[in-house]
Scaffold this motif. Structure first.
Motif, PDB file in Angstrom:
ATOM      1  N   GLY A   1      17.973  48.847   4.909  1.00  0.00           N
ATOM      2  CA  GLY A   1      18.271  50.126   5.560  1.00  0.00           C
ATOM      3  C   GLY A   1      17.002  50.890   5.861  1.00  0.00           C
ATOM      4  O   GLY A   1      15.897  50.470   5.485  1.00  0.00           O
ATOM      5  N   ARG A   2      17.161  51.994   6.541  1.00  0.00           N
ATOM      6  CA  ARG A   2      16.003  52.801   6.911  1.00  0.00           C
ATOM      7  C   ARG A   2      16.481  54.196   7.279  1.00  0.00           C
ATOM      8  O   ARG A   2      17.558  54.353   7.868  1.00  0.00           O
ATOM      9  CB  ARG A   2      15.349  52.164   8.149  1.00  0.00           C
ATOM     10  CG  ARG A   2      13.921  52.591   8.376  1.00  0.00           C
ATOM     11  CD  ARG A   2      13.286  51.791   9.498  1.00  0.00           C
ATOM     12  NE  ARG A   2      11.838  51.818   9.364  1.00  0.00           N
ATOM     13  CZ  ARG A   2      10.986  51.328  10.255  1.00  0.00           C
ATOM     14  NH1 ARG A   2      11.440  50.737  11.343  1.00  0.00           N
ATOM     15  NH2 ARG A   2       9.687  51.415  10.066  1.00  0.00           N
ATOM     16  N   GLY A   3      15.680  55.219   6.944  1.00  0.00           N
ATOM     17  CA  GLY A   3      16.012  56.579   7.359  1.00  0.00           C
ATOM     18  C   GLY A   3      16.187  56.606   8.875  1.00  0.00           C
ATOM     19  O   GLY A   3      15.418  55.959   9.601  1.00  0.00           O
ATOM     20  N   LEU A   4      17.196  57.327   9.375  1.00  0.00           N
ATOM     21  CA  LEU A   4      17.532  57.232  10.797  1.00  0.00           C
ATOM     22  C   LEU A   4      16.392  57.708  11.693  1.00  0.00           C
ATOM     23  O   LEU A   4      16.148  57.126  12.757  1.00  0.00           O
ATOM     24  CB  LEU A   4      18.822  58.022  11.092  1.00  0.00           C
ATOM     25  CG  LEU A   4      19.384  57.836  12.497  1.00  0.00           C
ATOM     26  CD1 LEU A   4      19.690  56.374  12.814  1.00  0.00           C
ATOM     27  CD2 LEU A   4      20.650  58.666  12.701  1.00  0.00           C
ATOM     28  N   ALA A   5      15.661  58.748  11.274  1.00  0.00           N
ATOM     29  CA  ALA A   5      14.586  59.267  12.124  1.00  0.00           C
ATOM     30  C   ALA A   5      13.501  58.207  12.327  1.00  0.00           C
ATOM     31  O   ALA A   5      13.071  57.952  13.459  1.00  0.00           O
ATOM     32  CB  ALA A   5      13.982  60.521  11.504  1.00  0.00           C
ATOM     33  N   THR A   6      13.098  57.565  11.252  1.00  0.00           N
ATOM     34  CA  THR A   6      12.057  56.534  11.353  1.00  0.00           C
ATOM     35  C   THR A   6      12.543  55.372  12.212  1.00  0.00           C
ATOM     36  O   THR A   6      11.802  54.843  13.047  1.00  0.00           O
ATOM     37  CB  THR A   6      11.659  56.049   9.941  1.00  0.00           C
ATOM     38  OG1 THR A   6      11.271  57.190   9.189  1.00  0.00           O
ATOM     39  CG2 THR A   6      10.512  55.058   9.991  1.00  0.00           C
ATOM     40  N   ALA A   7      13.809  54.978  12.012  1.00  0.00           N
ATOM     41  CA  ALA A   7      14.370  53.868  12.796  1.00  0.00           C
ATOM     42  C   ALA A   7      14.390  54.231  14.284  1.00  0.00           C
ATOM     43  O   ALA A   7      13.968  53.436  15.131  1.00  0.00           O
ATOM     44  CB  ALA A   7      15.779  53.548  12.299  1.00  0.00           C
ATOM     45  N   VAL A   8      14.866  55.446  14.604  1.00  0.00           N
ATOM     46  CA  VAL A   8      14.939  55.858  16.014  1.00  0.00           C
ATOM     47  C   VAL A   8      13.537  55.886  16.624  1.00  0.00           C
ATOM     48  O   VAL A   8      13.309  55.368  17.720  1.00  0.00           O
ATOM     49  CB  VAL A   8      15.644  57.230  16.149  1.00  0.00           C
ATOM     50  CG1 VAL A   8      15.447  57.821  17.546  1.00  0.00           C
ATOM     51  CG2 VAL A   8      17.140  57.090  15.855  1.00  0.00           C
TER      52      VAL A   8
END
Ligand code: IMP
Length: 497
Positions: A321-328
């Protein structure tokens, strides 16, 4: 040792704030457009949303009613895939056949006896029939006001109809506002729309048109029907996609918690070859590499997010998984580079853990083109679940597609798992979708206005975001005052006052 260890922590949307820029008359609240690209320009132009939200492909979120109401307000629902192919295609057809202003009613032939017309009215539940010849040329209009069911039972339709010569019609009109103008002039309750040869195309009813004018953002397809998307998986996708395309779905969404796989790559290649005209939204990925993999195999848009969903326990179960902001941000960087190299713009959709207008705004500012939400929509009147009362609070059930409740249908999205990746719970009932979305969009427009951005594209290109400290987040919340209880026992004259 692992190949790479990233020591910078991944971030959530909540950790960023926007810095305002110059607000001008063009970026005042009323002039802001929330329209956005939702699938790329590989085949003749973008598929667009009028507002940047999609409802998640989940049993407890996106049924027929949600799809109709969300399209009416400018977004689109993704009908869930965790049901039989036939049931899902029926849902898509139900949305497509819903009246969106231009209606395609049953026609009758001029020689039909009035007694038969009466029977038709009883079975169909409506009583306005265009009378047409074999080539669909409009001959007249027959309504309940034109005959007496007993006295005229033996007469023919063309003996009682209002003939074409006495009717006001719209010729090749596609714009409802124009149809409304003509309808008002005509004093008729209904306006037949014909082509240049007087062939009947559709009808516009006075009562439907008001609804349209009250919802100017309605998202309609080229035939003026509501837009609807549907999910597919990487197992029965050939059969499912074929049925959904036959039902005239507007886009297919590959629903997978981890889309960076050869299974999804193969599915994309097959889908783009078989249905080149149907946009396919692929995902989910959380890395630039994942994005590039899907883009190269024909994805028209890519969905981003893993582990952030409100019902999601993937991170706890699998450690991925990954924090959404970093992924985006990672995916948007890859998207922009891909655009520079190839000239193909691939919209990015942020998905999982998006709760509020603030989250949507930050995701858009980061370069996402739209947001998908589950929990947000599950709370609405229009979601497919029944309300329940728990401790005097009105709630609605909400469960993940990887929860045991959804998986009892058949193992699909999380099919390889021997364990659940989602939970089942309750969310507080929030009322009508329109009221909630109106408020959410008002907040997004207010942020864009503060940042001087009149469009989503301008916002993506000019926004200035800043990472904030935990203490700064605390400072931004209510602090150091006593909050009166929400039960109304406090007035400005004191408690119980
Ligand atoms: P929410 O908006 O935070 O409720 O997240 C909704 C998103 O969670 C969906 O669009 C899916 O991407 C994801 N999702 C749906 N069901 C599950 C599940 O059971 N486990 C993990 N993620 C899920």
């Amino acid at each position: 040792m692992a190949k790479t260890i990233i020591t910078e922590p991944s971030r959530t949307l909540m950790e960023y704030r926007l810095l305002p820029a110059l607000t001008t008359p063009e970026s005042m609240h009323g002039s802001i457009s929330l329209a956005t690209a939702i699938a790329g320009d590989r085949k003749g132009g973008h598929l667009r949303l009028n507002v940047p939200v999609l409802s998640a492909a989940m049993q407890s979120v996106s049924g027929t009613r949600m799809a109709i109401e969300l399209a009416r307000l400018g977004g689109a629902a993704v009908i869930f895939a965790s049901q039989t192919v036939a049931d899902q295609a029926t849902m898509v057809r139900a949305v497509k056949s819903y009246r969106a202003g231009f209606v395609h009613p049953r026609t009758i032939s001029p020689d039909l006896p009035i007694a038969e017309v009466v029977k038709l009215t009883d079975t169909l539940g409506y009583s306005t029939f265009p009378v047409v010849d074999e080539s669909r040329k409009l001959l007249g209009l027959l309504t309940r006001n034109d005959f007496d069911p007993v006295r005229h039972a033996g007469k023919r339709a063309d003996e009682r109809m209002v003939p074409r010569a006495k009717l006001t019609v719209g010729v090749s009109i596609r714009d409802l506002a124009k149809a409304y103008e003509l309808l008002t002039e005509s004093h008729q309750p209904v306006l037949p729309i014909v082509d240049e040869q007087d062939g009947l195309v559709s009808m516009v009813f006075r009562k439907d048109i008001r609804d349209h004018l009250d919802n100017p953002d309605q998202l309609l397809d080229a035939k003026n029907r509501f837009v609807v998307f549907a999910a597919i998986n990487t197992h029965d996708y050939q059969e499912r996609a074929t049925a959904l395309v036959e039902a005239e779905v507007d886009a297919l969404v590959v629903d997978s918690s981890d889309g960076h796989s050869t299974f999804q790559g193969d599915a994309l290649v097959w889908l783009k070859e078989r249905f080149p005209q149907v946009p396919v939204i692929a995902g989910n990925v959380i890395t630039g590499d994942g994005f590039r993999f899907l883009a190269q195999r024909g994805a028209d848009a890519v969905k981003v997010g893993m582990g952030g969903g409100s019902i999601c326990i993937t991170q706890e179960q699998k450690g991925t998984g990954r924090g959404l902001a970093t992924a985006v941000l990672d995916v948007v960087r890859a998207r922009d580079a891909y655009f520079k190299e190839t000239g193909t713009y691939i919209p990015v959709i942020a998905d999982g853990g998006i709760e509020t207008a603030r989250d949507i705004t930050i995701a858009l500012a980061m370069g996402a083109d739209a947001c998908m939400m589950g929990r947000y929509f599950a709370r609405m009147e229009e979601s497919p679940t029944e309300k329940v009362v728990v401790n005097n609070r009105v709630m609605k059930p909400y469960w993940g597609e990887g929860s045991s409740r959804a998986r009892t249908w058949r193992e699909q999205r999380y099919s390889q798992s021997k364990f659940v990746e989602g939970v089942e719970g309750l969310v507080e009932y929030a009322g009508k979708l329109k009221d909630n979305l109106d408020e959410t969009f008002a907040k997004i427009r207010a942020s864009m206005s503060s940042c001087g951005a009149p469009t989503v594209r301008a916002f993506q290109e000019t926004a200035v975001l800043e990472l904030v400290s935990a203490l700064s987040i605390r400072e931004g919340q209510v602090h150091d005052i006593y909050m009166p209880p929400a039960d109304g026992s406090y007035t400005d004259r004191g408690w119980g006052g």
